[in-house]
Write a protein that holds these residues in place. Structure first.
Motif, PDB file in Angstrom:
ATOM      1  N   THR A 169       0.780  -1.242   0.000  1.00  4.60           N
ATOM      2  CA  THR A 169       0.000   0.000   0.000  1.00  4.60           C
ATOM      3  C   THR A 169       0.812   1.292   0.000  1.00  4.60           C
ATOM      4  O   THR A 169       0.520   2.208  -0.776  1.00  4.60           O
ATOM      5  CB  THR A 169      -0.942   0.018   1.219  1.00  4.60           C
ATOM      6  N   LEU A 170       1.808   1.395   0.859  1.00  4.80           N
ATOM      7  CA  LEU A 170       2.498   2.681   1.013  1.00  4.80           C
ATOM      8  C   LEU A 170       3.228   3.097  -0.250  1.00  4.80           C
ATOM      9  O   LEU A 170       3.444   4.288  -0.494  1.00  4.80           O
ATOM     10  CB  LEU A 170       3.482   2.618   2.187  1.00  4.80           C
ATOM     11  N   HIS A 171       3.615   2.125  -1.050  1.00  6.65           N
ATOM     12  CA  HIS A 171       4.257   2.393  -2.340  1.00  6.65           C
ATOM     13  C   HIS A 171       3.444   3.407  -3.155  1.00  6.65           C
ATOM     14  O   HIS A 171       3.993   4.306  -3.789  1.00  6.65           O
ATOM     15  CB  HIS A 171       4.384   1.067  -3.080  1.00  6.65           C
ATOM     16  N   PHE A 172       2.128   3.268  -3.106  1.00  5.26           N
ATOM     17  CA  PHE A 172       1.244   4.162  -3.846  1.00  5.26           C
ATOM     18  C   PHE A 172       0.806   5.351  -3.000  1.00  5.26           C
ATOM     19  O   PHE A 172       0.815   6.495  -3.463  1.00  5.26           O
ATOM     20  CB  PHE A 172       0.013   3.397  -4.337  1.00  5.26           C
ATOM     21  N   ILE A 173       0.410   5.097  -1.754  1.00  4.38           N
ATOM     22  CA  ILE A 173      -0.174   6.139  -0.911  1.00  4.38           C
ATOM     23  C   ILE A 173       0.811   7.277  -0.665  1.00  4.38           C
ATOM     24  O   ILE A 173       0.476   8.461  -0.821  1.00  4.38           O
ATOM     25  CB  ILE A 173      -0.645   5.542   0.426  1.00  4.38           C
ATOM     26  N   VAL A 174       2.037   6.944  -0.267  1.00  6.90           N
ATOM     27  CA  VAL A 174       3.015   7.986   0.055  1.00  6.90           C
ATOM     28  C   VAL A 174       3.423   8.757  -1.200  1.00  6.90           C
ATOM     29  O   VAL A 174       3.541   9.985  -1.174  1.00  6.90           O
ATOM     30  CB  VAL A 174       4.249   7.381   0.750  1.00  6.90           C
ATOM     31  N   THR A 175       3.618   8.057  -2.305  1.00 11.59           N
ATOM     32  CA  THR A 175       4.028   8.725  -3.547  1.00 11.59           C
ATOM     33  C   THR A 175       2.964   9.720  -4.001  1.00 11.59           C
ATOM     34  O   THR A 175       3.272  10.874  -4.336  1.00 11.59           O
ATOM     35  CB  THR A 175       4.287   7.699  -4.654  1.00 11.59           C
ATOM     36  N   ILE A 176       1.704   9.306  -3.995  1.00  8.41           N
ATOM     37  CA  ILE A 176       0.615  10.211  -4.378  1.00  8.41           C
ATOM     38  C   ILE A 176       0.500  11.352  -3.379  1.00  8.41           C
ATOM     39  O   ILE A 176       0.280  12.508  -3.753  1.00  8.41           O
ATOM     40  CB  ILE A 176      -0.708   9.434  -4.489  1.00  8.41           C
ATOM     41  N   GLY A 177       0.685  11.047  -2.098  1.00  9.04           N
ATOM     42  CA  GLY A 177       0.628  12.087  -1.076  1.00  9.04           C
ATOM     43  C   GLY A 177       1.682  13.162  -1.278  1.00  9.04           C
ATOM     44  O   GLY A 177       1.407  14.362  -1.124  1.00  9.04           O
TER      45      GLY A 177
ATOM     46  N   ASN B  95       3.893  -9.154 -14.016  1.00  8.88           N
ATOM     47  CA  ASN B  95       5.115  -9.844 -14.396  1.00  8.88           C
ATOM     48  C   ASN B  95       5.915 -10.155 -13.135  1.00  8.88           C
ATOM     49  O   ASN B  95       6.396  -9.249 -12.457  1.00  8.88           O
ATOM     50  CB  ASN B  95       5.920  -8.972 -15.354  1.00  8.88           C
ATOM     51  N   GLN B  96       6.067 -11.421 -12.826  1.00  7.13           N
ATOM     52  CA  GLN B  96       6.748 -11.803 -11.591  1.00  7.13           C
ATOM     53  C   GLN B  96       8.264 -11.704 -11.697  1.00  7.13           C
ATOM     54  O   GLN B  96       8.957 -11.838 -10.691  1.00  7.13           O
ATOM     55  CB  GLN B  96       6.364 -13.236 -11.205  1.00  7.13           C
ATOM     56  N   TYR B  97       8.769 -11.499 -12.894  1.00 11.76           N
ATOM     57  CA  TYR B  97      10.221 -11.495 -13.099  1.00 11.76           C
ATOM     58  C   TYR B  97      10.725 -10.106 -13.490  1.00 11.76           C
ATOM     59  O   TYR B  97      11.617  -9.965 -14.315  1.00 11.76           O
ATOM     60  CB  TYR B  97      10.593 -12.549 -14.137  1.00 11.76           C
ATOM     61  N   ALA B  98      10.125  -9.099 -12.859  1.00  8.12           N
ATOM     62  CA  ALA B  98      10.546  -7.710 -13.072  1.00  8.12           C
ATOM     63  C   ALA B  98      11.003  -7.129 -11.734  1.00  8.12           C
ATOM     64  O   ALA B  98      10.424  -6.171 -11.215  1.00  8.12           O
ATOM     65  CB  ALA B  98       9.412  -6.889 -13.678  1.00  8.12           C
ATOM     66  N   ALA B  99      12.041  -7.730 -11.165  1.00  7.11           N
ATOM     67  CA  ALA B  99      12.514  -7.316  -9.840  1.00  7.11           C
ATOM     68  C   ALA B  99      13.656  -6.308  -9.894  1.00  7.11           C
ATOM     69  O   ALA B  99      13.967  -5.658  -8.903  1.00  7.11           O
ATOM     70  CB  ALA B  99      12.957  -8.542  -9.041  1.00  7.11           C
ATOM     71  N   MET B 100      14.289  -6.188 -11.052  1.00  9.45           N
ATOM     72  CA  MET B 100      15.442  -5.280 -11.189  1.00  9.45           C
ATOM     73  C   MET B 100      15.145  -4.223 -12.248  1.00  9.45           C
ATOM     74  O   MET B 100      14.897  -4.563 -13.408  1.00  9.45           O
ATOM     75  CB  MET B 100      16.688  -6.073 -11.575  1.00  9.45           C
ATOM     76  N   PRO B 101      15.127  -2.949 -11.871  1.00  9.95           N
ATOM     77  CA  PRO B 101      15.400  -2.370 -10.557  1.00  9.95           C
ATOM     78  C   PRO B 101      14.157  -2.363  -9.672  1.00  9.95           C
ATOM     79  O   PRO B 101      13.047  -2.561 -10.163  1.00  9.95           O
ATOM     80  CB  PRO B 101      15.821  -0.946 -10.911  1.00  9.95           C
ATOM     81  N   SER B 102      14.351  -2.102  -8.393  1.00 12.27           N
ATOM     82  CA  SER B 102      13.230  -2.017  -7.464  1.00 12.27           C
ATOM     83  C   SER B 102      12.638  -0.610  -7.486  1.00 12.27           C
ATOM     84  O   SER B 102      13.278   0.344  -7.061  1.00 12.27           O
ATOM     85  CB  SER B 102      13.692  -2.345  -6.038  1.00 12.27           C
ATOM     86  N   MET B 103      11.393  -0.505  -7.977  1.00 15.26           N
ATOM     87  CA  MET B 103      10.737   0.798  -7.943  1.00 15.26           C
ATOM     88  C   MET B 103      10.158   1.116  -6.577  1.00 15.26           C
ATOM     89  O   MET B 103       9.826   2.263  -6.294  1.00 15.26           O
ATOM     90  CB  MET B 103       9.649   0.882  -9.016  1.00 15.26           C
ATOM     91  N   HIS B 104      10.037   0.102  -5.708  1.00 18.05           N
ATOM     92  CA  HIS B 104       9.704   0.428  -4.319  1.00 18.05           C
ATOM     93  C   HIS B 104      10.817   1.314  -3.734  1.00 18.05           C
ATOM     94  O   HIS B 104      10.540   2.255  -2.991  1.00 18.05           O
ATOM     95  CB  HIS B 104       9.557  -0.848  -3.490  1.00 18.05           C
ATOM     96  N   ILE B 105      12.055   1.009  -4.093  1.00 19.57           N
ATOM     97  CA  ILE B 105      13.168   1.836  -3.628  1.00 19.57           C
ATOM     98  C   ILE B 105      13.243   3.131  -4.427  1.00 19.57           C
ATOM     99  O   ILE B 105      13.435   4.218  -3.864  1.00 19.57           O
ATOM    100  CB  ILE B 105      14.486   1.055  -3.732  1.00 19.57           C
ATOM    101  N   GLY B 106      13.095   3.044  -5.748  1.00 21.12           N
ATOM    102  CA  GLY B 106      13.157   4.260  -6.559  1.00 21.12           C
ATOM    103  C   GLY B 106      12.135   5.283  -6.137  1.00 21.12           C
ATOM    104  O   GLY B 106      12.452   6.463  -5.941  1.00 21.12           O
ATOM    105  N   TRP B 107      10.896   4.861  -5.940  1.00 23.35           N
ATOM    106  CA  TRP B 107       9.836   5.798  -5.557  1.00 23.35           C
ATOM    107  C   TRP B 107       9.981   6.265  -4.111  1.00 23.35           C
ATOM    108  O   TRP B 107       9.737   7.433  -3.812  1.00 23.35           O
ATOM    109  CB  TRP B 107       8.472   5.136  -5.759  1.00 23.35           C
TER     110      TRP B 107
END
Length: 298
Positions: free
Chosen positions: A113-121, A191-203
């Motif tokens: 959840t926070l991946h989206f909530i904080v970025t939009i906030g 897509n389960q094989y899209a782990a690199m790069p991590s957009m959780h970290i980028g965002w």
């Protein structure tokens, strides 16, 4: 006719400012200059842009061929590389946090959840309180996300939880929590094989850097630093990413800031907080320059 000159207060001869014509009017800016100038954001356009952009990002990300065999080979290479570097502690963290049920369940929901909530906030906060910095900072986010798509295409990578023989725990499946589009009943939608790069970290880094750079309250700056730090722990504890995936996200963010700097000529936090409309700026420049010319000619 020779070049027009004016007398300064010191009695020296100087050429008129290249920013205005001799009659005191600012020259018309080129189309590229207008595109690169910061303008006040419009709410309807921003909502539409964000919605379309995220839809496009999801469509392209999920359209990238999964390439399961190659993704698993790349995961084994990453895991071996981290062992060689002495940073392969993901499995230890994954098992340790998984043993505390309330903690890992909280992290599952954090990841989802926070991946989206904080970025939009942060985007909303920028729009309301820093309109002059909104577009340049938004460009950083969009460029970061765009270059990540290239990474997903060129380097398919399985997350640790999908590796065979490494005993990682898929915490979403084990605890039956809704926490990942790539687990459970939702796995076929992503897509389960899209782990690199991590957009959780980028965002999250984008959010953290923005908050740290633009806020003045110490507690807000601390939160800005804590958010990407906690996100890094979460993506590892839930076995969704390797440490090196986070490095990939950091590099994507650096690209985003570089592009924004080239386009706007400055880092976002160094630009004015509020937007001065083009018409007002042009009129004031013309009046001021005309007054200086008239004074000098007397």
């Amino acid at each position: 006719m020779g070049e027009a000159t004016v007398k300064t207060l010191e009695g020296l001869t100087a050429s008129p400012s290249p920013m205005v014509t001799e009659d005191g009017q600012a020259p018309e800016r080129s189309r590229l200059q207008r595109m690169r100038s910061v303008r006040r954001p419009r709410i309807w356009f921003e909502i539409l842009l964000i919605a379309v952009s995220y839809w496009t990002y999801s469509l392209i990300r999920n359209a990238v061929p999964e390439q399961k065999a190659q993704a698993l080979r790349n995961a084994n290479w990453i895991w071996d590389a981290e062992h060689a570097l002495g940073i392969a502690v993901e499995q230890t963290v994954n098992h340790a946090v998984n043993s505390v049920t309330w903690l890992i369940v909280t992290m599952n929901y954090y990841y989802a959840t926070l991946h989206f909530i904080v970025t939009i906030g942060v985007l909303v906060w920028l729009y309301r309180h820093h309109p002059g910095r909104y577009a340049p900072t938004r460009l950083v986010l969009f460029a970061t996300t765009g270059v990540a798509l290239v990474g997903y295409y060129l380097y398919p990578l399985a997350p640790p939880r999908l590796m065979t023989g490494q005993n990682f725990i898929d915490t979403v499946l084990v605890h039956h929590t809704w926490g990942s589009m790539a687990s459970g009943n939702l796995k076929n939608m992503s897509n389960q094989y899209a782990a690199m790069p991590s957009m959780h970290i980028g965002w999250s880094l984008w959010c953290g850097v923005t908050i740290f750079a633009l806020t003045t309250a110490p507690w807000a700056k601390i939160l800005g630093l804590l958010y990407p730090t906690l996100t890094l722990i979460v993506i590892v504890a839930t076995a969704n990413h390797f440490w090196l995936d986070a490095v990939g996200g950091l590099l994507c963010l650096a690209f985003g800031y570089g592009l924004s700097y080239v386009w706007y000529g400055s880092l976002p936090h160094r630009l004015p907080r509020h937007v001065t409309t083009t018409a007002t700026a042009t009129a004031s420049d013309g009046i001021w320059s005309s007054a200086k010319l008239n004074t000098a000619r007397r």
